[in-house]
Enzyme design. Structure first.
Site, mmCIF file in Angstrom:
data_model
loop_
_atom_site.group_PDB
_atom_site.id
_atom_site.type_symbol
_atom_site.label_atom_id
_atom_site.label_comp_id
_atom_site.label_asym_id
_atom_site.label_seq_id
_atom_site.Cartn_x
_atom_site.Cartn_y
_atom_site.Cartn_z
ATOM 1 N N THR A 396 7.623 -2.615 9.057
ATOM 2 C CA THR A 396 6.319 -2.392 9.656
ATOM 3 C C THR A 396 5.692 -3.733 9.400
ATOM 4 O OG1 THR A 396 6.326 -0.042 9.170
ATOM 5 C CG2 THR A 396 4.168 -1.074 9.247
ATOM 6 N N ASP A 438 8.671 10.433 11.853
ATOM 7 C CA ASP A 438 7.649 10.701 10.831
ATOM 8 C C ASP A 438 7.102 12.128 10.898
ATOM 9 O OD1 ASP A 438 7.884 8.258 9.643
ATOM 10 O OD2 ASP A 438 6.035 7.414 10.424
ATOM 11 N N GLY A 488 6.219 -0.836 4.537
ATOM 12 C CA GLY A 488 7.058 -0.248 3.492
ATOM 13 C C GLY A 488 7.096 1.263 3.455
ATOM 14 N N GLY A 489 6.836 1.935 4.582
ATOM 15 C CA GLY A 489 6.899 3.393 4.593
ATOM 16 C C GLY A 489 5.985 3.957 3.521
HETATM 17 O O1 DON Z 1 3.776 5.183 9.670
HETATM 18 C C1 DON Z 1 4.478 5.123 8.683
HETATM 19 O O2 DON Z 1 4.106 5.416 7.567
HETATM 20 C C2 DON Z 1 5.893 4.628 8.818
HETATM 21 N N1 DON Z 1 6.407 4.877 10.128
HETATM 22 C C3 DON Z 1 5.882 3.201 8.510
HETATM 23 C C4 DON Z 1 7.277 2.688 8.517
HETATM 24 C C5 DON Z 1 7.422 1.571 7.669
HETATM 25 O O3 DON Z 1 6.535 1.079 7.018
HETATM 26 C C6 DON Z 1 8.794 1.102 7.617
HETATM 27 N N2 DON Z 1 8.846 0.134 6.692
HETATM 28 N N3 DON Z 1 8.108 -0.709 6.472
#
Ligand code: DON
Length: 587
Positions: A396, A438, A488-489
């Protein structure tokens, strides 16, 4: 058909429309900064241990060329929203693993008078979505379908979000903001060492999408460091957006190409879905921490709620006296993370579909109750119940902007995993997200990996999937203090938390605060992750003796942040050292 120009930028500038645009751009400096967008073939300046200091404006992003584009907009008289939009479009070209027009995200804006707002441009489920859409023919949940097919693509939000932010709060001509991205896509830029490695993996993995292989390789050979990456189809789409704003994406040729690719590959998005998509302006989450004001993203992100809940709990402890990344410090962090992530699993989802008790979750009373059963000497236990523990990749991207008037913008946007679902829309040149991953797995579904089956975050037509992205702005005594965020999810919320703690409790400068090693706990799995070299072996032993299962590996996030020097008002930019391609650019 357009003939192939030798230099797209010179060709564009020769068009009557663009020539007129440049001639009538109100700030004369804007004209002189336009060519710099195409002269971005220079060498990466080595990152220093000091933050980058500038008196007026600052942009920090995961790619220095994109930061440079944003800086040019600021220097030409654009405000922070203008610069964020230009940076966001440029990242879609020069940082294709996460920068995007085929994904979505969030923008938090703080105005110089202290008011704040947010723009939600999170993707939505298409009209044909349903809670049990991830079941295969035999009725079993399929992670493959949820994450790796065209059914995993959410209706993109980025272009609508930038369009909305610009209509509401931008000040410069829209075309001026998109133009540098068009030029970068058409003229190309030299691939970095990190990108070359990343393309190598992508091209090997994505043979099912010939358009992706074609875009990131030369006849199947992934681009090497120093090769020029040109993306003419992407330039064409960005040009349509430059000329027609959101209609250049959600209607006409681009919409048709998306719908066509969906039909070909079994995806669900139709032209009607694209036509229906709207970005939303939402009231920010607000909290306080030791006299600092926290402004962050509300649902459908869980980020702002999680961050404020954790800060509220931590106010009960004297963290500074414990020492950074000592066993007691890490213990209290892990315990508040555990509790905030349990709340997240239970309550958080798209507020347009579900009642989320935001006020209660972010209250000091709630934090006090949560804190009550934290044992100073022992780790609590997470009870495995109904929570998702999916795969999260570090792809992201976050960028921060402050302008000369003190307007601040914090943006995190994403394709979900690196390069999203990996499919470049044929003829349109941009990657599609796989954000539908998600959503929760399905009604009542649980398995040994802890997939969640609770109702709030199930896939429903037009619902937005729950996010962890946490673009945040911090103020003190009514004045802007810092702009913070990271990819970072689920680790994002904890990364943002620790950057703020590093500033407030440990008085680090912004570069140190960004670079300091981080930890992560997310309730389930009941495991404490610490970055490589994040603490001593003795501390790990202490934590294990307290009952933690500790895993020490990898890196966590890429926080690209800005702090205001309280003494001089200078903007201090810090690009995270975890990413060699990033850059802080100010003027
Ligand atoms: O929206 C979210 O929380 C996730 N789809 C974000 C994904 C993400 O940050 C992947 N890694 N960085």
């Amino acid at each position: 058909m357009m003939h192939k120009p030798r230099s797209w930028s010179r060709y564009l500038a020769s068009l009557p429309f663009v020539a007129a645009l440049l001639a009538f751009t109100p700030a004369p400096a804007a004209i002189s900064t336009v060519p710099s967008a195409v002269g971005l073939a220079g060498v990466v300046r080595p990152q220093s241990d000091e933050p980058v200091r500038a008196p007026s404006g600052m942009v920090v992003s995961e790619n220095w060329r994109a930061s440079e584009v944003g800086r040019g907009v600021l220097a030409a008289g654009g405000n922070a929203v203008d610069a964020a939009i230009a940076t966001g479009f440029a990242l879609a070209v020069v940082h294709p693993s996460a920068g995007n027009i085929g994904g979505g995200g969030f923008m938090v804006i703080r105005f110089p008078d202290g008011n704040a707002t947010t723009i939600d441009f999170r993707e939505k489920a298409p009209l044909a979505a349903s809670p049990d859409m991830w079941l295969d023919e035999s009725g079993k949940y399929s992670a493959q379908i949820q994450h790796h097919t065209l059914e995993s693509v959410g209706v993109p939000g980025t272009v609508a979000g930038f369009d909305k932010a610009h209509r509401l709060y931008g000040s410069m001509n829209w075309s001026r903001l998109v133009y540098p991205a068009v030029a970068l896509a058409q003229d190309g830029f030299p691939v970095s060492e990190r990108q070359a490695r990343s393309f190598q993996g992508l091209v090997g993995r994505m043979t099912e999408y010939p358009s992706t292989v074609a875009q990131f390789s030369r006849d199947g050979q992934p681009y090497q460091e120093g090769d020029t990456l040109r993306q003419p189809d992407l330039a064409k789409t960005l040009n349509l957006i430059m000329l027609n704003r959101r209609d250049g994406f959600y209607r006409g040729e681009t919409a048709r190409l998306i719908a066509q690719e969906m039909k070909r590959g079994g995806g669900l998005i139709t032209e009607a879905d694209l036509e229906l998509y709207r970005a939303e302006e939402r009231r920010p989450i607000r909290g306080t921490y030791r006299g600092y004001e926290i402004i962050s993203m509300p649902p459908p992100s869980s980020g702002g709620v999680g961050l404020v809940t954790m800060l509220n709990m931590l106010e009960g402890y004297d963290l500074g006296s414990m020492g950074h990344n000592t066993a007691p410090y890490i213990h209290y962090l892990a315990e508040v993370m555990r509790r905030a992530f349990r709340d997240r699993a239970e309550y958080l989802a798209d507020v347009d579909f579900v009642d989320v008790p935001v006020h209660w979750l972010t209250s000091k009373d709630h934090a006090e109750q949560l804190r009550a059963d934290i044992d100073p000497k022992h780790a609590s236990k997470s009870s495995p119940s109904d929570v998702a523990v999916g795969h999260e990749s570090p792809q992201t991207t976050h960028f921060s902007v402050v302008d000369a008037n003190g307007m601040a913008v914090s943006v995190t946007y994403t394709l979900e995993q690196g390069y999203g679902v990996g499919d470049v829309v044929p003829g349109a040149g941009f990657l599609l997200n796989n954000e539908m991953g998600d959503f929760n797995a399905g009604p009542g579904i649980t398995d040994e990996n802890g997939l969640i089956g609770t109702s709030p975050n199930l896939a429903r037509p037009e619902q937005r999937m729950l996010s962890s992205m946490t673009p945040t702005i911090v103020a003190k005594d009514g004045r802007l203090f810092a702009v913070v965020g990271s990819p970072g999810g689920r680790t994002i919320i904890n990364t943002v938390l620790q950057v703020i703690l590093n500033l407030v409790d440990f008085h680090m400068d912004i570069q140190q605060a960004v670079d300091a090693p981080r930890i992560h706990h997310q309730w389930l799995p009941d495991r404490l992750n610490i970055e490589e070299n994040g603490t001593s072996e003795a501390t790990v032993k202490e934590l294990e003796a307290m009952g933690y299962t500790v895993s020490m590996r990898g890196t966590q996030g890429v926080a690209n942040c800005i702090m205001i020097d309280p003494a001089t008002g200078d903007r201090l930019g810090a690009a995270d050292h975890r990413n060699p391609d990033g850059g802080a650019r100010g003027y």
